[in-house]
Design a protein around this motif. Structure first.
Motif, PDB file in Angstrom:
ATOM      1  N   TYR A  68     -19.898 -27.162   8.220  1.00 45.87           N
ATOM      2  CA  TYR A  68     -20.327 -26.809   9.578  1.00 45.87           C
ATOM      3  C   TYR A  68     -19.948 -25.373   9.913  1.00 45.87           C
ATOM      4  CZ  TYR A  68     -20.337 -26.550  14.651  1.00 45.87           C
ATOM      5  OH  TYR A  68     -20.541 -26.150  15.947  1.00 45.87           O
ATOM      6  N   LYS A  69     -18.724 -24.980   9.620  1.00 46.35           N
ATOM      7  CA  LYS A  69     -18.279 -23.621   9.914  1.00 46.35           C
ATOM      8  C   LYS A  69     -19.125 -22.602   9.146  1.00 46.35           C
ATOM      9  CE  LYS A  69     -13.477 -24.769  11.068  1.00 46.35           C
ATOM     10  NZ  LYS A  69     -12.046 -24.624  10.661  1.00 46.35           N
ATOM     11  N   ASP A  70     -19.455 -22.929   7.910  1.00 48.76           N
ATOM     12  CA  ASP A  70     -20.279 -22.028   7.110  1.00 48.76           C
ATOM     13  C   ASP A  70     -21.676 -21.897   7.708  1.00 48.76           C
ATOM     14  OD1 ASP A  70     -20.559 -20.415   4.624  1.00 48.76           O
ATOM     15  OD2 ASP A  70     -22.068 -21.921   4.124  1.00 48.76           O
ATOM     16  N   MET A  71     -22.230 -23.019   8.191  1.00 51.54           N
ATOM     17  CA  MET A  71     -23.533 -22.979   8.844  1.00 51.54           C
ATOM     18  C   MET A  71     -23.500 -22.063  10.065  1.00 51.54           C
ATOM     19  SD  MET A  71     -24.831 -26.917   8.864  1.00 51.54           S
ATOM     20  CE  MET A  71     -25.615 -27.672   7.440  1.00 51.54           C
ATOM     21  N   MET A  72     -22.474 -22.211  10.876  1.00 49.68           N
ATOM     22  CA  MET A  72     -22.373 -21.394  12.082  1.00 49.68           C
ATOM     23  C   MET A  72     -22.257 -19.908  11.746  1.00 49.68           C
ATOM     24  SD  MET A  72     -22.668 -23.362  14.736  1.00 49.68           S
ATOM     25  CE  MET A  72     -23.854 -24.276  13.744  1.00 49.68           C
ATOM     26  N   ASP A  73     -21.532 -19.595  10.679  1.00 45.96           N
ATOM     27  CA  ASP A  73     -21.425 -18.204  10.238  1.00 45.96           C
ATOM     28  C   ASP A  73     -22.796 -17.667   9.819  1.00 45.96           C
ATOM     29  OD1 ASP A  73     -18.717 -18.163  10.697  1.00 45.96           O
ATOM     30  OD2 ASP A  73     -18.159 -18.553   8.615  1.00 45.96           O
ATOM     31  N   GLU A  74     -23.551 -18.490   9.119  1.00 48.87           N
ATOM     32  CA  GLU A  74     -24.843 -18.042   8.615  1.00 48.87           C
ATOM     33  C   GLU A  74     -25.880 -17.863   9.718  1.00 48.87           C
ATOM     34  OE1 GLU A  74     -26.661 -18.905   5.164  1.00 48.87           O
ATOM     35  OE2 GLU A  74     -24.882 -19.382   3.994  1.00 48.87           O
ATOM     36  N   LEU A  75     -25.710 -18.558  10.831  1.00 47.34           N
ATOM     37  CA  LEU A  75     -26.660 -18.399  11.936  1.00 47.34           C
ATOM     38  C   LEU A  75     -26.677 -16.972  12.483  1.00 47.34           C
ATOM     39  CD1 LEU A  75     -26.425 -21.682  14.055  1.00 47.34           C
ATOM     40  CD2 LEU A  75     -28.272 -20.936  12.562  1.00 47.34           C
ATOM     41  N   HIS A  76     -25.613 -16.212  12.215  1.00 53.99           N
ATOM     42  CA  HIS A  76     -25.571 -14.828  12.667  1.00 53.99           C
ATOM     43  C   HIS A  76     -26.564 -13.959  11.901  1.00 53.99           C
ATOM     44  CE1 HIS A  76     -22.102 -15.070  15.415  1.00 53.99           C
ATOM     45  NE2 HIS A  76     -21.689 -16.024  14.606  1.00 53.99           N
ATOM     46  N   ASP A  77     -27.056 -14.457  10.758  1.00 59.16           N
ATOM     47  CA  ASP A  77     -28.012 -13.690   9.958  1.00 59.16           C
ATOM     48  C   ASP A  77     -29.411 -14.288   9.985  1.00 59.16           C
ATOM     49  OD1 ASP A  77     -25.982 -11.932   9.039  1.00 59.16           O
ATOM     50  OD2 ASP A  77     -25.367 -13.410   7.549  1.00 59.16           O
ATOM     51  N   VAL A  78     -29.591 -15.350  10.763  1.00 61.38           N
ATOM     52  CA  VAL A  78     -30.865 -16.074  10.739  1.00 61.38           C
ATOM     53  C   VAL A  78     -31.786 -15.605  11.859  1.00 61.38           C
ATOM     54  CG1 VAL A  78     -31.922 -18.325  11.170  1.00 61.38           C
ATOM     55  CG2 VAL A  78     -30.028 -18.129   9.570  1.00 61.38           C
ATOM     56  N   VAL A  79     -33.026 -15.333  11.493  1.00 64.63           N
ATOM     57  CA  VAL A  79     -34.078 -15.088  12.477  1.00 64.63           C
ATOM     58  C   VAL A  79     -35.188 -16.098  12.173  1.00 64.63           C
ATOM     59  CG1 VAL A  79     -35.779 -13.485  13.404  1.00 64.63           C
ATOM     60  CG2 VAL A  79     -33.545 -12.641  12.649  1.00 64.63           C
ATOM     61  N   PRO A  80     -35.347 -17.139  13.006  1.00 63.18           N
ATOM     62  CA  PRO A  80     -36.319 -18.195  12.689  1.00 63.18           C
ATOM     63  C   PRO A  80     -37.740 -17.666  12.651  1.00 63.18           C
ATOM     64  CG  PRO A  80     -35.504 -18.429  14.932  1.00 63.18           C
ATOM     65  CD  PRO A  80     -34.671 -17.375  14.291  1.00 63.18           C
ATOM     66  N   LYS A  81     -38.473 -18.111  11.648  1.00 61.87           N
ATOM     67  CA  LYS A  81     -39.861 -17.684  11.477  1.00 61.87           C
ATOM     68  C   LYS A  81     -40.850 -18.724  12.007  1.00 61.87           C
ATOM     69  CE  LYS A  81     -39.071 -14.737   7.428  1.00 61.87           C
ATOM     70  NZ  LYS A  81     -37.619 -14.712   7.509  1.00 61.87           N
ATOM     71  N   THR A  82     -40.359 -19.908  12.345  1.00 66.79           N
ATOM     72  CA  THR A  82     -41.225 -20.961  12.861  1.00 66.79           C
ATOM     73  C   THR A  82     -40.563 -21.594  14.076  1.00 66.79           C
ATOM     74  OG1 THR A  82     -40.254 -22.823  11.618  1.00 66.79           O
ATOM     75  CG2 THR A  82     -41.879 -21.461  10.460  1.00 66.79           C
ATOM     76  N   LYS A  83     -41.311 -22.476  14.777  1.00 71.07           N
ATOM     77  CA  LYS A  83     -40.758 -23.190  15.928  1.00 71.07           C
ATOM     78  C   LYS A  83     -39.831 -24.313  15.483  1.00 71.07           C
ATOM     79  CE  LYS A  83     -44.681 -22.279  19.006  1.00 71.07           C
ATOM     80  NZ  LYS A  83     -45.774 -22.888  19.814  1.00 71.07           N
TER      81      LYS A  83
END
Length: 216
Positions: free
Chosen positions: A172-187
């Motif tokens: 979970y912590k790793d997922m939250m860290d990775e969200l800082h680099d995510v830009v969603p391309k779909t809905k």
């Protein structure tokens, strides 16, 4: 994981809970209910089918905030379930995350025999049922997969409507860290993120479509 005040969604939750109960599903039925939903009087009716676990939304990275991304607050907050069931009173070995608009047509307890993480695949897939789907089948041939890269284009993934997980705080912590680099391309933001998160390492296992059947 339910949030908001929309009556049709709350009715969906009751229909799903009733269908699971009607078919004798032995797995505990847990509703992670956000504070705004819990304040609605109709929430009391949902207790007939669900064990309530109170939740609040997780804070999103700045680039995922704003009115145009308002839906993301809820869908990414669903990732909390990976942490919620990892310890304490709600600790479980595995959990099945289901969309509220699903309907159980039979007993689905056998789904917990699948390896984890598991989901029904969309797009191209050349892997065997219940086996890990190879990483290269998620991405186009010219995609370079390096940890820390921004989200690369994908040609397939999992359907996020029903996914089987093993809870783990470190994940979970790793997922939250990775969200800082995510830009969603779909809905389908969390579906896209989850497809990439475990797809790049070839960890997603192929679940039978009977567990998440869609006419289309």
């Amino acid at each position: 994981y339910i949030w908001g005040q929309r009556l049709p969604i709350m009715v969906d939750v009751m229909v799903l809970g009733h269908s699971l109960q009607e078919h004798g599903v032995k797995a505990q039925k847990v509703l992670c209910i956000n504070e705004d939903t819990a304040q609605n009087p109709i929430a009391n009716l949902m207790r007939a089918f669900w064990h309530f676990v109170p939740v609040t939304h997780v804070p999103l990275p700045r680039h995922l905030r704003g009115s145009e991304q308002s839906r993301l607050q809820g869908v990414y907050s669903k990732l909390q379930t990976v942490k919620i069931f990892s310890s304490g009173d709600e600790q479980q070995q595995r959990f099945l995350l289901m969309d509220a608009d699903m309907l159980a047509r039979g007993n689905i307890d056998d789904v917990f025999a699948c390896g984890v993480p598991a989901g029904v695949m969309r797009g191209e897939a050349d892997s065997c049922l219940f086996e890990p789907r190879p990483a290269h089948t998620f991405f186009y041939a010219d995609t370079t997969m390096r940890r820390g890269d921004s989200h690369p284009p994908m040609k397939g993934g999992i359907n996020g409507g029903l996914v089987l997980f093993e809870p783990d705080v470190a994940t979970y912590k790793d997922m939250m860290d990775e969200l800082h680099d995510v830009v969603p391309k779909t809905k389908m933001a969390e579906q896209e993120f989850l497809s990439y998160y475990w797809g790049r390492s070839g960890d997603w296992r192929v679940m039978h479509k009977k567990y998440n059947f869609q006419i289309h």
